[in-house]
Design a protein around this motif. Sequence first.
Motif, PDB file in Angstrom:
ATOM      1  N   SER A 164      41.058  52.911  85.072  1.00  0.00           N
ATOM      2  CA  SER A 164      41.117  52.308  86.405  1.00  0.00           C
ATOM      3  C   SER A 164      42.032  51.084  86.393  1.00  0.00           C
ATOM      4  O   SER A 164      42.832  50.883  87.305  1.00  0.00           O
ATOM      5  N   ARG A 165      41.910  50.284  85.352  1.00  0.00           N
ATOM      6  CA  ARG A 165      42.768  49.106  85.221  1.00  0.00           C
ATOM      7  C   ARG A 165      44.229  49.519  85.079  1.00  0.00           C
ATOM      8  O   ARG A 165      45.119  48.900  85.673  1.00  0.00           O
ATOM      9  N   GLN A 166      44.492  50.576  84.310  1.00  0.00           N
ATOM     10  CA  GLN A 166      45.857  51.071  84.167  1.00  0.00           C
ATOM     11  C   GLN A 166      46.398  51.560  85.507  1.00  0.00           C
ATOM     12  O   GLN A 166      47.564  51.335  85.827  1.00  0.00           O
ATOM     13  N   LEU A 167      45.535  52.203  86.289  1.00  0.00           N
ATOM     14  CA  LEU A 167      45.948  52.699  87.601  1.00  0.00           C
ATOM     15  C   LEU A 167      46.320  51.543  88.525  1.00  0.00           C
ATOM     16  O   LEU A 167      47.321  51.599  89.236  1.00  0.00           O
ATOM     17  N   VAL A 168      45.539  50.479  88.503  1.00  0.00           N
ATOM     18  CA  VAL A 168      45.856  49.309  89.328  1.00  0.00           C
ATOM     19  C   VAL A 168      47.165  48.683  88.848  1.00  0.00           C
ATOM     20  O   VAL A 168      48.008  48.282  89.663  1.00  0.00           O
ATOM     21  N   HIS A 169      47.368  48.628  87.541  1.00  0.00           N
ATOM     22  CA  HIS A 169      48.622  48.101  86.995  1.00  0.00           C
ATOM     23  C   HIS A 169      49.800  48.979  87.450  1.00  0.00           C
ATOM     24  O   HIS A 169      50.844  48.463  87.859  1.00  0.00           O
ATOM     25  N   LEU A 170      49.626  50.286  87.397  1.00  0.00           N
ATOM     26  CA  LEU A 170      50.661  51.211  87.855  1.00  0.00           C
ATOM     27  C   LEU A 170      50.957  50.984  89.343  1.00  0.00           C
ATOM     28  O   LEU A 170      52.116  50.945  89.753  1.00  0.00           O
ATOM     29  N   ALA A 171      49.922  50.820  90.140  1.00  0.00           N
ATOM     30  CA  ALA A 171      50.111  50.575  91.574  1.00  0.00           C
ATOM     31  C   ALA A 171      50.871  49.267  91.799  1.00  0.00           C
ATOM     32  O   ALA A 171      51.742  49.194  92.671  1.00  0.00           O
ATOM     33  N   THR A 172      50.573  48.257  91.000  1.00  0.00           N
ATOM     34  CA  THR A 172      51.271  46.976  91.107  1.00  0.00           C
ATOM     35  C   THR A 172      52.758  47.147  90.778  1.00  0.00           C
ATOM     36  O   THR A 172      53.624  46.605  91.465  1.00  0.00           O
ATOM     37  N   ALA A 208      54.465  49.050  93.573  1.00  0.00           N
ATOM     38  CA  ALA A 208      54.610  48.220  94.767  1.00  0.00           C
ATOM     39  C   ALA A 208      55.660  47.130  94.576  1.00  0.00           C
ATOM     40  O   ALA A 208      56.328  46.724  95.528  1.00  0.00           O
ATOM     41  N   GLY A 209      55.815  46.672  93.348  1.00  0.00           N
ATOM     42  CA  GLY A 209      56.687  45.541  93.085  1.00  0.00           C
ATOM     43  C   GLY A 209      58.151  45.872  92.889  1.00  0.00           C
ATOM     44  O   GLY A 209      58.987  44.979  92.775  1.00  0.00           O
ATOM     45  N   ARG A 210      58.470  47.134  92.845  1.00  0.00           N
ATOM     46  CA  ARG A 210      59.862  47.553  92.637  1.00  0.00           C
ATOM     47  C   ARG A 210      60.359  48.314  93.858  1.00  0.00           C
ATOM     48  O   ARG A 210      59.748  49.295  94.262  1.00  0.00           O
ATOM     49  N   HIS A 211      61.489  47.862  94.391  1.00  0.00           N
ATOM     50  CA  HIS A 211      62.045  48.541  95.567  1.00  0.00           C
ATOM     51  C   HIS A 211      62.308  50.014  95.275  1.00  0.00           C
ATOM     52  O   HIS A 211      62.089  50.876  96.122  1.00  0.00           O
ATOM     53  N   SER A 212      62.742  50.298  94.041  1.00  0.00           N
ATOM     54  CA  SER A 212      63.056  51.681  93.677  1.00  0.00           C
ATOM     55  C   SER A 212      61.843  52.439  93.154  1.00  0.00           C
ATOM     56  O   SER A 212      61.964  53.592  92.748  1.00  0.00           O
ATOM     57  N   GLY A 213      60.671  51.816  93.155  1.00  0.00           N
ATOM     58  CA  GLY A 213      59.479  52.480  92.662  1.00  0.00           C
ATOM     59  C   GLY A 213      59.506  52.619  91.155  1.00  0.00           C
ATOM     60  O   GLY A 213      60.175  51.852  90.460  1.00  0.00           O
ATOM     61  N   ILE A 214      58.789  53.612  90.638  1.00  0.00           N
ATOM     62  CA  ILE A 214      58.696  53.811  89.193  1.00  0.00           C
ATOM     63  C   ILE A 214      58.799  55.300  88.876  1.00  0.00           C
ATOM     64  O   ILE A 214      58.305  56.140  89.629  1.00  0.00           O
ATOM     65  N   SER A 215      59.469  55.616  87.789  1.00  0.00           N
ATOM     66  CA  SER A 215      59.665  57.011  87.388  1.00  0.00           C
ATOM     67  C   SER A 215      58.696  57.370  86.265  1.00  0.00           C
ATOM     68  O   SER A 215      58.066  56.494  85.663  1.00  0.00           O
ATOM     69  N   LEU A 216      58.609  58.658  85.965  1.00  0.00           N
ATOM     70  CA  LEU A 216      57.760  59.099  84.853  1.00  0.00           C
ATOM     71  C   LEU A 216      58.221  58.472  83.540  1.00  0.00           C
ATOM     72  O   LEU A 216      57.402  58.019  82.740  1.00  0.00           O
ATOM     73  N   ARG A 217      59.521  58.427  83.322  1.00  0.00           N
ATOM     74  CA  ARG A 217      60.047  57.840  82.082  1.00  0.00           C
ATOM     75  C   ARG A 217      59.638  56.372  81.958  1.00  0.00           C
ATOM     76  O   ARG A 217      59.236  55.907  80.894  1.00  0.00           O
ATOM     77  N   GLU A 218      59.713  55.643  83.058  1.00  0.00           N
ATOM     78  CA  GLU A 218      59.325  54.227  83.042  1.00  0.00           C
ATOM     79  C   GLU A 218      57.823  54.069  82.796  1.00  0.00           C
ATOM     80  O   GLU A 218      57.407  53.132  82.111  1.00  0.00           O
ATOM     81  N   ILE A 219      57.036  54.974  83.340  1.00  0.00           N
ATOM     82  CA  ILE A 219      55.584  54.948  83.092  1.00  0.00           C
ATOM     83  C   ILE A 219      55.316  55.216  81.616  1.00  0.00           C
ATOM     84  O   ILE A 219      54.497  54.518  80.988  1.00  0.00           O
ATOM     85  N   GLU A 220      56.004  56.205  81.050  1.00  0.00           N
ATOM     86  CA  GLU A 220      55.844  56.513  79.623  1.00  0.00           C
ATOM     87  C   GLU A 220      56.142  55.286  78.767  1.00  0.00           C
ATOM     88  O   GLU A 220      55.398  54.985  77.826  1.00  0.00           O
ATOM     89  N   GLU A 221      57.200  54.570  79.100  1.00  0.00           N
ATOM     90  CA  GLU A 221      57.584  53.378  78.341  1.00  0.00           C
ATOM     91  C   GLU A 221      56.592  52.236  78.546  1.00  0.00           C
ATOM     92  O   GLU A 221      56.174  51.593  77.583  1.00  0.00           O
ATOM     93  N   GLU A 222      56.213  51.977  79.782  1.00  0.00           N
ATOM     94  CA  GLU A 222      55.319  50.859  80.100  1.00  0.00           C
ATOM     95  C   GLU A 222      53.940  51.029  79.470  1.00  0.00           C
ATOM     96  O   GLU A 222      53.355  50.083  78.948  1.00  0.00           O
ATOM     97  N   PHE A 223      53.409  52.248  79.535  1.00  0.00           N
ATOM     98  CA  PHE A 223      52.049  52.499  79.064  1.00  0.00           C
ATOM     99  C   PHE A 223      52.010  53.152  77.677  1.00  0.00           C
ATOM    100  O   PHE A 223      50.923  53.457  77.188  1.00  0.00           O
TER     101      PHE A 223
END
Length: 108
Positions: free
Chosen positions: A20-28, A31-46
């Motif tokens: 749940s905490r990861q999901l809120v972080h993902l939502a943040t 929301a914080g990037r004009h271009s949103g987030i891609s699967l590759r960026e999620i893989e790297e971040e998490f």
Amino acid sequence: MISLDHVISSHGRIMSFQKSRQLVHLATLAAGRHSGISLREIEEEFECSHRTAQRMTDALEECFVDVEVFEDAERNRRWRLRPGAAAKLPLREDTALEALEIGIRDAK
């Protein structure tokens, strides 16, 4: 009985507090990037697999009402929360109600 270290999604799935905490972080991030987030960026971040990143975007779409899914110029799918959603990170109404019901039940 479900403890407070779990959250139930709008489809009745149980999600751990850590997820749940990861999901809120993902939502943040979305929301914080004009271009949103891609699967590759999620893989790297998490530091997760491609399939886990896909599951995370499924959960993002399932739990938040203001999610936009689109393709960028390179034809990569991206997820973002619509403008204005960053401040409130709105949960779907049924998800929020389920979370409140669990909290009340567990408090008794």
